[in-house]
Design a protein around this motif. Structure first.
Motif, PDB file in Angstrom:
ATOM      1  N   GLN A 260       0.934  -1.033  -0.077  1.00  0.00           N
ATOM      2  CA  GLN A 260       0.124  -0.005   0.028  1.00  0.00           C
ATOM      3  C   GLN A 260       0.713   1.334   0.034  1.00  0.00           C
ATOM      4  O   GLN A 260       0.373   2.354  -0.333  1.00  0.00           O
ATOM      5  N   GLU A 261       2.210   1.076   0.451  1.00  0.00           N
ATOM      6  CA  GLU A 261       2.959   2.529   0.522  1.00  0.00           C
ATOM      7  C   GLU A 261       3.694   2.763  -0.916  1.00  0.00           C
ATOM      8  O   GLU A 261       3.934   3.503  -1.186  1.00  0.00           O
ATOM      9  N   LEU A 262       3.549   1.787  -1.735  1.00  0.00           N
ATOM     10  CA  LEU A 262       3.787   1.824  -3.053  1.00  0.00           C
ATOM     11  C   LEU A 262       3.251   3.148  -3.989  1.00  0.00           C
ATOM     12  O   LEU A 262       3.787   3.728  -4.790  1.00  0.00           O
ATOM     13  N   ALA A 263       1.961   3.128  -3.814  1.00  0.00           N
ATOM     14  CA  ALA A 263       1.142   4.190  -4.299  1.00  0.00           C
ATOM     15  C   ALA A 263       1.708   5.581  -3.968  1.00  0.00           C
ATOM     16  O   ALA A 263       2.010   6.461  -4.791  1.00  0.00           O
ATOM     17  N   LYS A 264       1.866   5.853  -2.542  1.00  0.00           N
ATOM     18  CA  LYS A 264       2.597   7.070  -2.001  1.00  0.00           C
ATOM     19  C   LYS A 264       3.943   7.243  -2.574  1.00  0.00           C
ATOM     20  O   LYS A 264       4.288   8.520  -3.055  1.00  0.00           O
ATOM     21  N   LYS A 265       4.960   6.134  -2.896  1.00  0.00           N
ATOM     22  CA  LYS A 265       6.261   6.423  -3.223  1.00  0.00           C
ATOM     23  C   LYS A 265       6.227   6.696  -4.707  1.00  0.00           C
ATOM     24  O   LYS A 265       6.936   7.646  -5.253  1.00  0.00           O
ATOM     25  N   ALA A 266       5.179   6.080  -5.527  1.00  0.00           N
ATOM     26  CA  ALA A 266       4.974   6.489  -6.751  1.00  0.00           C
ATOM     27  C   ALA A 266       4.642   8.251  -7.059  1.00  0.00           C
ATOM     28  O   ALA A 266       5.216   8.896  -7.673  1.00  0.00           O
ATOM     29  N   GLU A 267       3.703   8.608  -5.985  1.00  0.00           N
ATOM     30  CA  GLU A 267       3.524  10.082  -6.128  1.00  0.00           C
ATOM     31  C   GLU A 267       4.805  10.810  -5.762  1.00  0.00           C
ATOM     32  O   GLU A 267       5.111  11.679  -6.320  1.00  0.00           O
ATOM     33  N   GLU A 268       5.245  10.531  -4.643  1.00  0.00           N
ATOM     34  CA  GLU A 268       6.673  11.038  -4.322  1.00  0.00           C
ATOM     35  C   GLU A 268       7.790  11.195  -5.323  1.00  0.00           C
ATOM     36  O   GLU A 268       8.336  12.375  -5.876  1.00  0.00           O
ATOM     37  N   LEU A 269       8.021  10.100  -5.895  1.00  0.00           N
ATOM     38  CA  LEU A 269       9.170   9.955  -6.608  1.00  0.00           C
ATOM     39  C   LEU A 269       8.871  10.484  -8.321  1.00  0.00           C
ATOM     40  O   LEU A 269       9.647  11.116  -9.062  1.00  0.00           O
ATOM     41  N   SER A 270       7.560  10.606  -8.546  1.00  0.00           N
ATOM     42  CA  SER A 270       7.238  11.348  -9.757  1.00  0.00           C
ATOM     43  C   SER A 270       6.930  12.739  -9.414  1.00  0.00           C
ATOM     44  O   SER A 270       6.457  13.587 -10.641  1.00  0.00           O
ATOM     45  N   GLN A 271       7.002  13.235  -8.336  1.00  0.00           N
ATOM     46  CA  GLN A 271       6.840  14.741  -7.822  1.00  0.00           C
ATOM     47  C   GLN A 271       5.496  15.088  -8.124  1.00  0.00           C
ATOM     48  O   GLN A 271       5.101  16.083  -8.645  1.00  0.00           O
ATOM     49  N   ASN A 272       4.337  14.140  -7.879  1.00  0.00           N
ATOM     50  CA  ASN A 272       3.026  14.274  -8.177  1.00  0.00           C
ATOM     51  C   ASN A 272       2.606  14.802  -9.604  1.00  0.00           C
ATOM     52  O   ASN A 272       1.832  15.330  -9.691  1.00  0.00           O
ATOM     53  N   ILE A 273       3.322  14.360 -10.670  1.00  0.00           N
ATOM     54  CA  ILE A 273       3.040  14.987 -11.837  1.00  0.00           C
ATOM     55  C   ILE A 273       1.738  14.601 -12.525  1.00  0.00           C
ATOM     56  O   ILE A 273       1.088  15.044 -13.147  1.00  0.00           O
ATOM     57  N   LEU A 274       1.431  13.362 -12.130  1.00  0.00           N
ATOM     58  CA  LEU A 274      -0.122  12.760 -12.653  1.00  0.00           C
ATOM     59  C   LEU A 274      -1.119  12.890 -11.348  1.00  0.00           C
ATOM     60  O   LEU A 274      -1.992  11.995 -11.454  1.00  0.00           O
ATOM     61  N   GLY A 275      -0.739  13.483 -10.196  1.00  0.00           N
ATOM     62  CA  GLY A 275      -1.877  13.482  -9.003  1.00  0.00           C
ATOM     63  C   GLY A 275      -1.581  12.217  -8.124  1.00  0.00           C
ATOM     64  O   GLY A 275      -0.494  11.298  -8.162  1.00  0.00           O
ATOM     65  N   LYS A 276      -2.822  11.774  -7.568  1.00  0.00           N
ATOM     66  CA  LYS A 276      -2.820  10.839  -6.465  1.00  0.00           C
ATOM     67  C   LYS A 276      -2.902   9.547  -7.407  1.00  0.00           C
ATOM     68  O   LYS A 276      -3.378   9.379  -8.299  1.00  0.00           O
ATOM     69  N   MET A 277      -2.046   8.597  -6.769  1.00  0.00           N
ATOM     70  CA  MET A 277      -2.004   7.354  -7.300  1.00  0.00           C
ATOM     71  C   MET A 277      -2.719   6.297  -6.435  1.00  0.00           C
ATOM     72  O   MET A 277      -2.697   5.992  -5.387  1.00  0.00           O
ATOM     73  N   THR A 278      -3.426   5.208  -7.332  1.00  0.00           N
ATOM     74  CA  THR A 278      -3.913   4.001  -6.548  1.00  0.00           C
ATOM     75  C   THR A 278      -3.347   2.862  -6.956  1.00  0.00           C
ATOM     76  O   THR A 278      -3.089   2.547  -8.369  1.00  0.00           O
ATOM     77  N   LEU A 279      -2.922   2.029  -6.090  1.00  0.00           N
ATOM     78  CA  LEU A 279      -2.258   0.778  -6.468  1.00  0.00           C
ATOM     79  C   LEU A 279      -3.410  -0.378  -7.212  1.00  0.00           C
ATOM     80  O   LEU A 279      -4.464  -0.336  -6.579  1.00  0.00           O
ATOM     81  N   CYS A 280      -2.868  -0.945  -8.131  1.00  0.00           N
ATOM     82  CA  CYS A 280      -3.672  -1.939  -8.855  1.00  0.00           C
ATOM     83  C   CYS A 280      -3.342  -3.347  -8.175  1.00  0.00           C
ATOM     84  O   CYS A 280      -2.395  -3.895  -8.341  1.00  0.00           O
ATOM     85  N   PRO A 281      -4.204  -3.721  -7.004  1.00  0.00           N
ATOM     86  CA  PRO A 281      -3.928  -4.901  -6.370  1.00  0.00           C
ATOM     87  C   PRO A 281      -3.985  -6.269  -7.153  1.00  0.00           C
ATOM     88  O   PRO A 281      -3.232  -7.075  -6.762  1.00  0.00           O
TER      89      PRO A 281
END
Length: 322
Positions: A260-281
């Motif tokens: 579940q932390e990976l969605a937040k990590k994607a937002e952080e490393l991408s500098q929120n370029i595409l907004g909020k991320m949701t993990l595809c389970p």
């Protein structure tokens, strides 16, 4: 389509992955109007690699790989009669690529600037595997010998190889092709030399859905200690890959235990370029080492090595299957 049973083949391909199946279809279809190659065998020890796709079994473990296919590769698959059978909803056109450096560097490549419709097409490995299996099923020149393994092979004479399978069956061929991936057994048996380089990197791969439209754009960020990338997929989803040379800065095990932390990590490393991320389970995150495998020789009498068996390279370039 009925296929004639035989133990004598013009070509035997070890491995039913994409390189092996594409080669089989190319040989069978492009040489359809001559008698140079009359029959081809694909030998596959792991039935999941072929049978499940041929039988359209939906309970197949997901292959996490996603390919960025160049225009030349797409044209080749069209020529084989494969690409046009893939549902457009399973393909994402790559129109742009944006690259961010660790010192405020920036590059952008856009198809429109070159008067092109696309730079590449993004497609999942499983989609390509399914279509290759369907194509092979209807080609009378190709037989798939499933749940079989090549134990050894020997040169019968100058004109053929004798191959011994693990069920004591013996087959003969004019050409044996190793297409088994970077841990190729045929390459080992052949005695051909090879080189391995450990990049001392780990990679994490997962999939997310973005809040904002990805604009059919691939993104890369080069940081001091790691590299991070987005590959666009249908339904505004993205494959995410994160490389790092510093395990102490890259606790992959933690993220595998806490996906579940990976969605937040994607937002952080991408500098929120595409907004909020949701993990595809449904796509389970995976970790793998980054290595280079290169055969120093790729041919011997009646033997050829292709694909990752010949050159397993860093995935960052997107040049593996291409």
């Amino acid at each position: 389509m009925k296929k004639n049973k035989t133990n004598n083949f013009d070509v035997v391909i070890s491995g039913s992955g994409l390189n092996g199946t594409i080669l089989a279809v190319a040989l069978a279809t492009q040489l359809e109007n001559n008698n140079l190659i009359k029959n081809i065998a694909i030998v596959e020890n792991n039935p999941q690699n072929y049978l499940n796709f041929a039988n359209k079994n939906k309970n197949v473990p997901i292959d996490h790989r996603c390919y960025a296919l160049s225009p030349a590769s797409v044209a080749f698959l069209e020529k084989l009669g494969v690409w046009q059978n893939i549902d457009e909803k399973e393909i994402c056109i790559g129109e742009n690529m944006e690259i961010f450096g660790d010192a405020n560097g920036y590059l952008k490549f856009a198809a429109a600037e070159q008067n092109k419709k696309f730079l590449c097409h993004f497609v999942e490995a499983d989609v390509l595997k399914r279509e290759m299996a369907a194509t092979i099923k209807h080609n009378h020149k190709i037989q798939v010998l499933c749940k079989k393994k090549i134990n050894n092979f020997s040169w019968k004479n100058d004109d053929s190889l004798t191959i011994n399978l693990d069920d004591n069956e013996e087959i003969h061929t004019k050409l044996l092709v190793a297409a088994e991936g970077k841990y190729s057994q045929i390459r080992e048996m052949s005695g051909l030399s090879w080189t391995k380089k450990d990049y001392q990197e780990q990679a994490l791969l997962w999939r997310v859905k973005a809040e904002h439209f990805h604009r059919n754009t691939a993104f890369q960020w080069f940081y001091l200690h790691s590299t991070f990338a987005f590959l666009p997929m249908p339904n505004n989803e993205l494959y995410v890959i994160w490389f790092s040379k510093f395990p102490e800065r890259f606790d992959a095990e933690y993220y595998l235990k806490n996906p579940q932390e990976l969605a937040k990590k994607a937002e952080e490393l991408s500098q929120n370029i595409l907004g909020k991320m949701t993990l595809c389970p449904e796509i389970e995150p995976i970790m793998f080492p980054i290595e280079l495998w290169r055969a120093n020789e790729i041919i011997a009498p009646r033997l050829a090595i292709i694909g990752d068996s010949a050159h397993g390279i860093h995935p960052l370039t997107g040049q593996g299957l291409n």
